[in-house]
Design a protein around this motif. Sequence first.
Motif, PDB file in Angstrom:
ATOM      1  N   GLU A  24       0.856  -1.174   0.000  1.00  0.00           N
ATOM      2  CA  GLU A  24       0.000   0.000   0.000  1.00  0.00           C
ATOM      3  C   GLU A  24       0.899   1.233   0.000  1.00  0.00           C
ATOM      4  OE1 GLU A  24      -3.444   0.556   0.561  1.00  0.00           O
ATOM      5  OE2 GLU A  24      -4.149  -1.523   0.579  1.00  0.00           O
ATOM      6  N   ILE A  25       0.394   2.328  -0.550  1.00  0.00           N
ATOM      7  CA  ILE A  25       1.233   3.505  -0.741  1.00  0.00           C
ATOM      8  C   ILE A  25       1.810   4.053   0.570  1.00  0.00           C
ATOM      9  CG2 ILE A  25       1.061   5.970  -1.342  1.00  0.00           C
ATOM     10  CD1 ILE A  25      -0.253   5.135  -3.927  1.00  0.00           C
ATOM     11  N   SER A  52       1.603  -0.277  -8.604  1.00  0.00           N
ATOM     12  CA  SER A  52       1.370  -0.626  -7.207  1.00  0.00           C
ATOM     13  C   SER A  52       0.004  -1.308  -7.124  1.00  0.00           C
ATOM     14  CB  SER A  52       1.403   0.634  -6.324  1.00  0.00           C
ATOM     15  OG  SER A  52       0.508   1.608  -6.817  1.00  0.00           O
ATOM     16  N   LYS A  54      -3.937  -2.400  -6.010  1.00  0.00           N
ATOM     17  CA  LYS A  54      -5.135  -1.597  -5.853  1.00  0.00           C
ATOM     18  C   LYS A  54      -5.098  -0.900  -4.499  1.00  0.00           C
ATOM     19  CE  LYS A  54      -8.165  -4.453  -8.739  1.00  0.00           C
ATOM     20  NZ  LYS A  54      -9.402  -5.284  -8.752  1.00  0.00           N
ATOM     21  N   GLN A  55      -5.294   0.401  -4.533  1.00  0.00           N
ATOM     22  CA  GLN A  55      -5.201   1.181  -3.312  1.00  0.00           C
ATOM     23  C   GLN A  55      -6.591   1.409  -2.710  1.00  0.00           C
ATOM     24  OE1 GLN A  55      -2.215   2.115  -1.954  1.00  0.00           O
ATOM     25  NE2 GLN A  55      -1.278   0.944  -3.611  1.00  0.00           N
ATOM     26  N   SER A  56      -6.656   1.332  -1.423  1.00  0.00           N
ATOM     27  CA  SER A  56      -7.902   1.574  -0.721  1.00  0.00           C
ATOM     28  C   SER A  56      -8.181   3.071  -0.669  1.00  0.00           C
ATOM     29  CB  SER A  56      -7.812   1.020   0.704  1.00  0.00           C
ATOM     30  OG  SER A  56      -8.934   1.396   1.459  1.00  0.00           O
ATOM     31  N   CYS A  58      -9.044   6.647   0.743  1.00  0.00           N
ATOM     32  CA  CYS A  58      -8.738   7.223   2.047  1.00  0.00           C
ATOM     33  C   CYS A  58      -9.332   8.617   2.120  1.00  0.00           C
ATOM     34  CB  CYS A  58      -7.237   7.261   2.303  1.00  0.00           C
ATOM     35  SG  CYS A  58      -6.313   8.209   1.083  1.00  0.00           S
ATOM     36  N   PHE A  75      -7.417   5.822   6.445  1.00  0.00           N
ATOM     37  CA  PHE A  75      -7.811   4.659   5.667  1.00  0.00           C
ATOM     38  C   PHE A  75      -8.872   3.871   6.430  1.00  0.00           C
ATOM     39  CE2 PHE A  75      -3.745   5.903   4.091  1.00  0.00           C
ATOM     40  CZ  PHE A  75      -3.720   5.541   2.755  1.00  0.00           C
ATOM     41  N   GLY A 105      -6.397   9.709  -7.949  1.00  0.00           N
ATOM     42  CA  GLY A 105      -5.358  10.146  -7.023  1.00  0.00           C
ATOM     43  C   GLY A 105      -5.107  11.639  -7.025  1.00  0.00           C
ATOM     44  N   THR A 421      -8.305   8.171  -3.941  1.00  0.00           N
ATOM     45  CA  THR A 421      -7.645   6.880  -4.087  1.00  0.00           C
ATOM     46  C   THR A 421      -6.189   7.156  -4.406  1.00  0.00           C
ATOM     47  OG1 THR A 421      -9.677   5.865  -4.944  1.00  0.00           O
ATOM     48  CG2 THR A 421      -7.624   4.688  -5.323  1.00  0.00           C
ATOM     49  N   PRO A 422      -5.264   6.951  -3.463  1.00  0.00           N
ATOM     50  CA  PRO A 422      -3.877   7.375  -3.653  1.00  0.00           C
ATOM     51  C   PRO A 422      -3.263   6.808  -4.929  1.00  0.00           C
ATOM     52  CG  PRO A 422      -4.239   6.621  -1.410  1.00  0.00           C
ATOM     53  CD  PRO A 422      -5.465   6.259  -2.181  1.00  0.00           C
ATOM     54  N   SER A 423      -2.489   7.645  -5.593  1.00  0.00           N
ATOM     55  CA  SER A 423      -1.811   7.238  -6.826  1.00  0.00           C
ATOM     56  C   SER A 423      -0.485   7.954  -6.930  1.00  0.00           C
ATOM     57  CB  SER A 423      -2.681   7.548  -8.048  1.00  0.00           C
ATOM     58  OG  SER A 423      -1.972   7.292  -9.249  1.00  0.00           O
TER      59      SER A 423
END
Length: 425
Positions: A24-25, A52, A54-56, A58, A75, A105, A421-423
């Motif tokens: 996760e990021i 990376s 799939k990001q949750s 936040c 998160f 993101g 969604t962090p990117s």
Amino acid sequence: MESIYPDWTGLPQDLLAAIFVQLEIPDLFRSGAVCTSWHSAYCIFRRLRLPSPKQSPCLLYASDACGPEAATLYFPSTGATFRITMPDSRLHSLHSLSPIGSGHGWLVVADKISNLHLLNPLTGGHVALPPITTFQFVEGSLDDQGNLVYSFSGKSHEPYSLPAVEARDNMYERAVLSCSPSAGSACIVLLMHMPFRELSFARVGDQSWTRIQAGESTGLQWRNYHSDAAYSTADGLFYVVRSDGSMHTLDLNGPNPVATKIMPGAANNSDDPYKYLVQTPWGDLLQAWRFRDYFEPTESLVVPDNSNYVDPRVELNMTDLRLYKIDVHGQRLVKVDSVGDHSLFLGHNVSMCLPVKDFPGLKPNCAYLTDDFFEFINFYKFNKREVGMWSIAAQTMDSSLGSTSPLRDPWLNWPVPIWITPSLF
């Protein structure tokens, strides 16, 4: 005597890169700060633009606890928080920005003089959008004290003027992105704005906003009153919904915008719920109707000493959420009672429907919500914001967001918290 502990600092960089791909990021950022060799591998990972997982989603918010130049990511899938420093000094801090959209993101934010920007809060990516004075009905000038003011004109209302610092509170409803701004001119920003929630758009790199005129040339109605929009990668079209539930597709790929009506409006509803568009992983497009009402405050307000506070002490809280599947062929809305093992994310962000199997900490058949009611968040800036998790089955709100541990930092009332969604792209 040799240490019995392994020397993790000596891991090969290709192995570290393989590990970074799975993180996760927030964990990725922390790994890059472990030591010099890990930081070097992290830099290579970023430079190669490796994917990376799939990001949750936040919650991005500002708080007094994190300081004026920083923000916090919360998160709900894990209950964890992660502090970030806002990387672009040109935009100062999140405290000075008004977010009106997010996707891929990136944030869409209005600065202190009401110009819009695209900002990736993790990487520092920044794109200035065309200034407010490039709208056909806005002009800028200086008043007698040398302060910047904007004059607004139009056929649908009497001309009026506002100080630059106040214009954003009266102008911008929400913004939707077609893709990541890192794609350059392929990224289109569709903007819903005053008066009457009209539509304008700009591609990354454009010098001015293009207003999508109502009338026969586009098929849009006067006094648009648009609520939300969603971009479909399948057909390259925006889908827009009005406050009456009617819908159009919007084709911005040719020389002129083309709108096609695909759904008639519903009967007038005195409750006037706010309407979102949600694309599901199984291919349906949903309308989510969010009902709200004003209530007496449950907590006392904390107002700065230097504030000329005049807002009424009220809270705007959710009372109901109704879901409808859009049946374009049948020209009707079909009531949906559940999203099963999926979670919804609603607010200023691009509306999302995500399977909880990919993010085990999320609660199924729930909607994670932030405040996005235009008048309330912009004009009642010290009143409590509604942020929480709505159970679709029980029709109740959990203000703790269902986390396993209590939130450490209370969020500020303004700017309003927003889902991202962090990117890294």
